[in-house]
Design an enzyme around this catalytic site. Sequence first.
Site, PDB file in Angstrom:
ATOM      1  N   THR A  47      -7.285  28.477  28.141  1.00  0.00           N
ATOM      2  CA  THR A  47      -8.282  29.152  27.031  1.00  0.00           C
ATOM      3  C   THR A  47      -7.424  29.406  25.806  1.00  0.00           C
ATOM      4  O   THR A  47      -6.049  29.795  26.068  1.00  0.00           O
ATOM      5  CB  THR A  47      -9.031  30.436  27.518  1.00  0.00           C
ATOM      6  OG1 THR A  47      -9.795  30.089  28.709  1.00  0.00           O
ATOM      7  CG2 THR A  47      -9.845  30.875  26.587  1.00  0.00           C
ATOM      8  N   TYR A  67     -13.510  43.999  49.422  1.00  0.00           N
ATOM      9  CA  TYR A  67     -14.211  45.023  49.066  1.00  0.00           C
ATOM     10  C   TYR A  67     -15.907  44.744  48.819  1.00  0.00           C
ATOM     11  O   TYR A  67     -16.518  45.621  48.974  1.00  0.00           O
ATOM     12  CB  TYR A  67     -13.751  45.512  47.680  1.00  0.00           C
ATOM     13  CG  TYR A  67     -12.755  46.677  47.577  1.00  0.00           C
ATOM     14  CD1 TYR A  67     -11.441  46.546  48.208  1.00  0.00           C
ATOM     15  CD2 TYR A  67     -12.942  48.131  47.141  1.00  0.00           C
ATOM     16  CE1 TYR A  67     -10.743  47.610  48.353  1.00  0.00           C
ATOM     17  CE2 TYR A  67     -12.038  49.190  47.321  1.00  0.00           C
ATOM     18  CZ  TYR A  67     -10.922  48.809  47.955  1.00  0.00           C
ATOM     19  OH  TYR A  67      -9.761  49.852  48.082  1.00  0.00           O
ATOM     20  N   PHE A  70      -5.337  39.330  24.882  1.00  0.00           N
ATOM     21  CA  PHE A  70      -6.197  38.009  24.203  1.00  0.00           C
ATOM     22  C   PHE A  70      -7.492  38.247  24.725  1.00  0.00           C
ATOM     23  O   PHE A  70      -8.437  38.093  23.826  1.00  0.00           O
ATOM     24  CB  PHE A  70      -5.258  36.722  24.675  1.00  0.00           C
ATOM     25  CG  PHE A  70      -6.122  35.439  24.171  1.00  0.00           C
ATOM     26  CD1 PHE A  70      -6.894  35.131  23.159  1.00  0.00           C
ATOM     27  CD2 PHE A  70      -6.123  34.498  25.225  1.00  0.00           C
ATOM     28  CE1 PHE A  70      -7.576  34.304  22.927  1.00  0.00           C
ATOM     29  CE2 PHE A  70      -6.853  33.249  25.049  1.00  0.00           C
ATOM     30  CZ  PHE A  70      -7.655  33.125  23.992  1.00  0.00           C
ATOM     31  N   LYS A  90       2.572  43.371  40.972  1.00  0.00           N
ATOM     32  CA  LYS A  90       2.129  44.563  41.097  1.00  0.00           C
ATOM     33  C   LYS A  90       0.482  44.766  40.375  1.00  0.00           C
ATOM     34  O   LYS A  90      -0.437  45.154  41.043  1.00  0.00           O
ATOM     35  CB  LYS A  90       2.917  45.772  40.488  1.00  0.00           C
ATOM     36  CG  LYS A  90       4.155  45.973  41.209  1.00  0.00           C
ATOM     37  CD  LYS A  90       4.980  46.868  40.760  1.00  0.00           C
ATOM     38  CE  LYS A  90       4.423  48.397  40.843  1.00  0.00           C
ATOM     39  NZ  LYS A  90       5.742  49.481  40.689  1.00  0.00           N
ATOM     40  N   ASN A 149      -1.339  48.790  29.210  1.00  0.00           N
ATOM     41  CA  ASN A 149      -0.044  49.395  29.037  1.00  0.00           C
ATOM     42  C   ASN A 149       0.710  48.806  27.809  1.00  0.00           C
ATOM     43  O   ASN A 149       1.857  49.041  27.476  1.00  0.00           O
ATOM     44  CB  ASN A 149       0.626  49.324  30.228  1.00  0.00           C
ATOM     45  CG  ASN A 149       1.191  47.922  30.815  1.00  0.00           C
ATOM     46  OD1 ASN A 149       0.663  46.910  30.246  1.00  0.00           O
ATOM     47  ND2 ASN A 149       1.838  47.916  31.912  1.00  0.00           N
ATOM     48  N   TYR A 188       2.635  34.955  39.808  1.00  0.00           N
ATOM     49  CA  TYR A 188       1.337  34.990  39.290  1.00  0.00           C
ATOM     50  C   TYR A 188       0.309  34.353  40.333  1.00  0.00           C
ATOM     51  O   TYR A 188      -0.650  34.915  40.556  1.00  0.00           O
ATOM     52  CB  TYR A 188       1.400  34.196  37.979  1.00  0.00           C
ATOM     53  CG  TYR A 188       0.105  34.351  37.274  1.00  0.00           C
ATOM     54  CD1 TYR A 188      -0.402  35.381  36.583  1.00  0.00           C
ATOM     55  CD2 TYR A 188      -0.679  33.050  37.033  1.00  0.00           C
ATOM     56  CE1 TYR A 188      -1.513  35.444  35.695  1.00  0.00           C
ATOM     57  CE2 TYR A 188      -1.777  33.060  36.076  1.00  0.00           C
ATOM     58  CZ  TYR A 188      -2.325  34.326  35.547  1.00  0.00           C
ATOM     59  OH  TYR A 188      -3.246  34.206  34.851  1.00  0.00           O
ATOM     60  N   THR A 207       2.062  42.966  27.411  1.00  0.00           N
ATOM     61  CA  THR A 207       1.803  41.779  26.615  1.00  0.00           C
ATOM     62  C   THR A 207       0.642  41.985  25.611  1.00  0.00           C
ATOM     63  O   THR A 207       0.461  41.030  24.977  1.00  0.00           O
ATOM     64  CB  THR A 207       1.677  40.724  27.469  1.00  0.00           C
ATOM     65  OG1 THR A 207       0.375  41.140  28.470  1.00  0.00           O
ATOM     66  CG2 THR A 207       2.885  40.480  28.335  1.00  0.00           C
ATOM     67  N   LYS A 212     -15.487  51.233  43.790  1.00  0.00           N
ATOM     68  CA  LYS A 212     -16.110  51.966  44.843  1.00  0.00           C
ATOM     69  C   LYS A 212     -16.620  53.224  44.414  1.00  0.00           C
ATOM     70  O   LYS A 212     -17.606  53.713  44.808  1.00  0.00           O
ATOM     71  CB  LYS A 212     -14.979  51.932  45.816  1.00  0.00           C
ATOM     72  CG  LYS A 212     -15.417  52.493  47.129  1.00  0.00           C
ATOM     73  CD  LYS A 212     -14.589  52.028  48.254  1.00  0.00           C
ATOM     74  CE  LYS A 212     -14.711  53.228  49.430  1.00  0.00           C
ATOM     75  NZ  LYS A 212     -13.340  53.890  49.294  1.00  0.00           N
TER      76      LYS A 212
END
Length: 310
Positions: free
Chosen positions: A177, A161, A13, A93, A34, A147, A37, A107
Amino acid sequence: MKKTVLITGGAGFIGSHLCELFIGKSCKVICVDNLITGKLSNISHLLKNKNFQFMKHNISEHINIKGPVDYILHFASPASPIDYLKFPIQTLKVGSLGTHNALGVAKAKRAKFLLASTSEVYGDPLVNPQSESYWGHVNCIGPRGVYDEAKRFAEAITMAYHRYHKINTKIVRIFNTYGEKMREEDGRAIPNFISQALNDKPITVYGRGDQTRSFCYVSDLIDGIYRLLMSAENYPMNIGNPNEMTILELAKEIIRLTDSSSRIIHKGLPTDDPKVRRPNISKAKKILKWQPKVDLEEGLISTINYFKSA
Ligand code: UDP
């Protein structure tokens, strides 16, 4: 030199709106998705564009990107409660391993990195509205925890990072949203209510409907994300519309705008469903000079028209 933008979840979306934005700015866009969804139809009109490349890939697995990359926007993740309940492991994941892989590309390429985080990091908040300084109230072992905690981890590794590898990172905390390109079967309140209302089916309000949310139209969100990417800010930024309402009020408004004969029925409230949610957007106003422009009625009418045509 054209900028190259890597967008994970680019067929989703929000991701697909970002692909359109950067193609419109004559950037090269690499869209990784992938499609668990996301939907190819969200980006099918871009496939012919020579600046657009689609890679069907799960970002939780290692990825090889050839050539330079200037910006990485990491938006891959199931984001509707029914999806992250259906794909709990994938959700964990992509928030953890997927964010690590996307940061690894940042990086290697010395790219600017923007993480799509969420108001879910505040959990079922004990303060309302929520500002960025609030640490949240999350049940880590509840069904929504997959989540919430994945996104909290994603924020933590993004800051690591930034601090350790000196990557220029951004974190947007996205509040509810809505708009074009949401799936009819998405499961979230606005697409559910609109498709129910258009089909004169009962509107399913979970619980009493006195829980609150604050809904932001997608064009406002995209504008806020772009401003954040271009800003010097590295700490989390709320982007959302502070116009708070109850879910029952939302259901009634959608019935009114669709002129539907649907009635409201009540179903069980999902576990850990937040009771209130409203962004404090003082920081975005001050630093990004951003605030939402589209009011609920205008945004809902556009979304209803999209659902009618889809
Ligand atoms: N909701 C509802 N009926 C539906 C879908 C959602 O009453 O058919 C409620 C849900 O319980 C929550 C609110 O609407 O209180 C917003 O849910 P959504 O799934 O859109 O997003 P959330 O803010 O919970 O992530």
